[in-house]
Design an enzyme around this catalytic site. Structure first.
Site, PDB file in Angstrom:
ATOM      1  N   ASP A   1       0.847  -1.206   0.000  1.00 41.40           N
ATOM      2  CA  ASP A   1       0.000   0.000   0.000  1.00 41.40           C
ATOM      3  C   ASP A   1       0.880   1.253   0.000  1.00 41.40           C
ATOM      4  O   ASP A   1       2.019   1.216   0.465  1.00 41.40           O
ATOM      5  CB  ASP A   1      -0.860   0.045   1.283  1.00 41.40           C
ATOM      6  CG  ASP A   1      -2.037  -0.915   1.228  1.00 41.40           C
ATOM      7  OD1 ASP A   1      -2.403  -1.386   0.140  1.00 41.40           O
ATOM      8  OD2 ASP A   1      -2.598  -1.192   2.310  1.00 41.40           O
TER       9      ASP A   1
ATOM     10  N   HIS B   1     -14.183   3.990  -6.596  1.00 34.38           N
ATOM     11  CA  HIS B   1     -15.634   3.757  -6.533  1.00 34.38           C
ATOM     12  C   HIS B   1     -16.351   4.794  -7.379  1.00 34.38           C
ATOM     13  O   HIS B   1     -17.561   4.953  -7.292  1.00 34.38           O
ATOM     14  CB  HIS B   1     -16.134   3.884  -5.093  1.00 34.38           C
ATOM     15  CG  HIS B   1     -15.268   3.181  -4.117  1.00 34.38           C
ATOM     16  ND1 HIS B   1     -14.269   3.812  -3.430  1.00 34.38           N
ATOM     17  CD2 HIS B   1     -15.237   1.890  -3.740  1.00 34.38           C
ATOM     18  CE1 HIS B   1     -13.648   2.943  -2.661  1.00 34.38           C
ATOM     19  NE2 HIS B   1     -14.205   1.775  -2.826  1.00 34.38           N
TER      20      HIS B   1
ATOM     21  N   ARG C   1      -1.355  -0.623  -8.537  1.00 31.56           N
ATOM     22  CA  ARG C   1      -2.753  -0.306  -8.218  1.00 31.56           C
ATOM     23  C   ARG C   1      -2.830   1.226  -8.237  1.00 31.56           C
ATOM     24  O   ARG C   1      -2.078   1.893  -7.522  1.00 31.56           O
ATOM     25  CB  ARG C   1      -3.135  -0.797  -6.822  1.00 31.56           C
ATOM     26  CG  ARG C   1      -4.489  -0.227  -6.362  1.00 31.56           C
ATOM     27  CD  ARG C   1      -4.692  -0.285  -4.856  1.00 31.56           C
ATOM     28  NE  ARG C   1      -4.750  -1.631  -4.363  1.00 31.56           N
ATOM     29  CZ  ARG C   1      -4.368  -1.978  -3.124  1.00 31.56           C
ATOM     30  NH1 ARG C   1      -3.883  -1.073  -2.294  1.00 31.56           N
ATOM     31  NH2 ARG C   1      -4.454  -3.224  -2.735  1.00 31.56           N
TER      32      ARG C   1
ATOM     33  N   ARG D   1     -10.215   7.552   7.602  1.00 26.49           N
ATOM     34  CA  ARG D   1      -9.944   7.958   6.215  1.00 26.49           C
ATOM     35  C   ARG D   1     -11.163   7.693   5.333  1.00 26.49           C
ATOM     36  O   ARG D   1     -11.433   8.422   4.389  1.00 26.49           O
ATOM     37  CB  ARG D   1      -8.690   7.236   5.666  1.00 26.49           C
ATOM     38  CG  ARG D   1      -7.385   7.748   6.290  1.00 26.49           C
ATOM     39  CD  ARG D   1      -6.173   7.357   5.458  1.00 26.49           C
ATOM     40  NE  ARG D   1      -5.942   5.925   5.460  1.00 26.49           N
ATOM     41  CZ  ARG D   1      -5.221   5.267   6.371  1.00 26.49           C
ATOM     42  NH1 ARG D   1      -4.657   5.923   7.367  1.00 26.49           N
ATOM     43  NH2 ARG D   1      -5.051   3.970   6.282  1.00 26.49           N
TER      44      ARG D   1
ATOM     45  N   GLN E   1      -0.680   7.056  -6.224  1.00 23.89           N
ATOM     46  CA  GLN E   1      -1.798   7.957  -5.911  1.00 23.89           C
ATOM     47  C   GLN E   1      -1.898   9.065  -6.968  1.00 23.89           C
ATOM     48  O   GLN E   1      -0.953   9.833  -7.155  1.00 23.89           O
ATOM     49  CB  GLN E   1      -1.567   8.584  -4.532  1.00 23.89           C
ATOM     50  CG  GLN E   1      -1.529   7.556  -3.411  1.00 23.89           C
ATOM     51  CD  GLN E   1      -0.648   7.982  -2.257  1.00 23.89           C
ATOM     52  OE1 GLN E   1       0.395   8.635  -2.461  1.00 23.89           O
ATOM     53  NE2 GLN E   1      -1.013   7.613  -1.039  1.00 23.89           N
TER      54      GLN E   1
END
Ligand code: FDA
Length: 308
Positions: A132, A228, A185, A289, A164
């Protein structure tokens, strides 16, 4: 909205509230919307249920910024147990972990050696470790450690990173990762970052996300698009369609408990979907978060709390 976001991110660092929440029944009950449970078995049970819906899983044993070597090693033990359980139960699952949970804030060599042993284990059991991404003070060191691990032939299939879209540096990082064949990712980013390093406005973060997602879709590796956001999902689907990119060349990723409708719809349409399933006692910063991303969740939780 940005004020509320900063408020919840500030709360995510509040130690008193964290200690109180993590030990209270009310806190555990509220957090269950986003967290699979407190134990490994809770996570494995949820992973099995999610797999039955045709959705793969990444398991996250919650925790970050450990304060001793013993804590870092205990956190790694949980991941070793998870990897064995994933293999034994033949789950369609891999793991996600944070380098500060492996002791990065205490000693880089400690975090490197722990991460290497977990990635090695994942390689042997045919699984995969997603490292992550944490706040921007750790971006470069996380890139360095993942690249170091990936350079070892026995580990290269078993490790990937998160980038990010809100950071200005991300395009350059993605170019480097693609050149090295490292699986990424892509997410928007969940931390509070200064305007010198990250786009403050959602519209710019979204534009960056779409640009970076297109770069990943074009590359030969299998990457994950974590979002999302209907607009991000639609942009990726359109780009893939227009450029003849197969649906199984990439996957969408979402968090446990968020946009289950969209997860189901994508599976029905033939896309690969993976759900990030967090579990464990140290749920407070993760939970805060999630509230920062969508303050309306506070109302949602309050309404549901009284319906239990
Ligand atoms: P955005 O925040 O713009 O939201 C778009 C829409 O999605 C909202 O309007 C709402 O409908 C829905 N939504 C989003 N968040 C919601 C929530 N909490 N509750 C309910 N609905 C919500 N970040 C990071 O910095 N490092 C990391 O390693 C990761 N890892 C990661 C893995 C996976 C699988 C996911 C999905 C996300 C992450 N993230 C992360 C978090 C990520 O950076 C980001 O904060 C959230 O995904 C929210 O961004 P969206 O792309 O969903 O869009």
């Amino acid at each position: 909205m940005p004020v509320l976001r900063s408020f919840f991110i500030a709360l995510s660092h509040n130690r008193v509230l964290r200690r109180f929440s993590e030990h209270s029944m009310v806190g555990k009950r509220l957090s269950s919307r986003f967290i699979a449970g407190m134990e490994i078995d809770d996570a494995l049970r949820v992973a099995e249920e999610v797999n039955k819906q045709g959705i793969s899983v990444t398991l996250d044993s919650l925790g970050e910024s450990v304060t001793s070597e013993a804590e870092a090693k205990a956190a790694a033990d949980v991941y070793h147990k998870l990897l064995d359980a994933i293999a034994a139960r033949k789950l369609n699952a891999n793991i996600s972990m944070k380098l500060t949970q492996m002791g990065l804030n205490l000693s880089r060599p400690l975090a490197e050696s722990i991460a290497e042993s977990v990635v090695q284990h994942a390689g042997k059991t045919g699984s995969f470790v997603r490292i992550d991404m944490e706040d921007s003070s750790l971006t470069q060191v996380t890139m360095d450690i993942v690249e170091q691990l990936h350079a070892k032939p026995a580990l290269r299939e078993a490790v990937g990173i998160v980038i990010q879209a809100y950071l200005f540096r991300s395009q350059k990082d993605i170019e480097e990762l693609i050149a090295n064949g490292i699986r990424v990712r892509l997410c928007k980013g969940a931390y509070q970052e200064p305007a010198e390093l990250a786009f403050p406005r959602k519209v710019d973060v979204d534009a960056s996300y779409i640009k970076l997602a297109n770069m990943l879709l074009e590359s030969s590796e299998y990457h994950g698009l974590a979002t999302h956001d209907d607009a991000m999902v639609a942009a990726a689907k359109n780009y893939a369609k227009e450029h003849g990119i197969e649906r199984n060349h990439f996957e969408f990723q979402m968090l446990y408990g968020i946009r289950r409708d969209l997860q189901r719809k994508l599976v029905e349409e033939g896309y690969n979907v993976r759900v990030y399933v967090p579990f464990g006692n140290e749920w407070y910063p993760y939970f805060m978060r999630r509230l920062a991303e969508r303050p309306a969740n506070v109302l949602f939780l309050a309404k549901n709390f009284f319906r239990f």
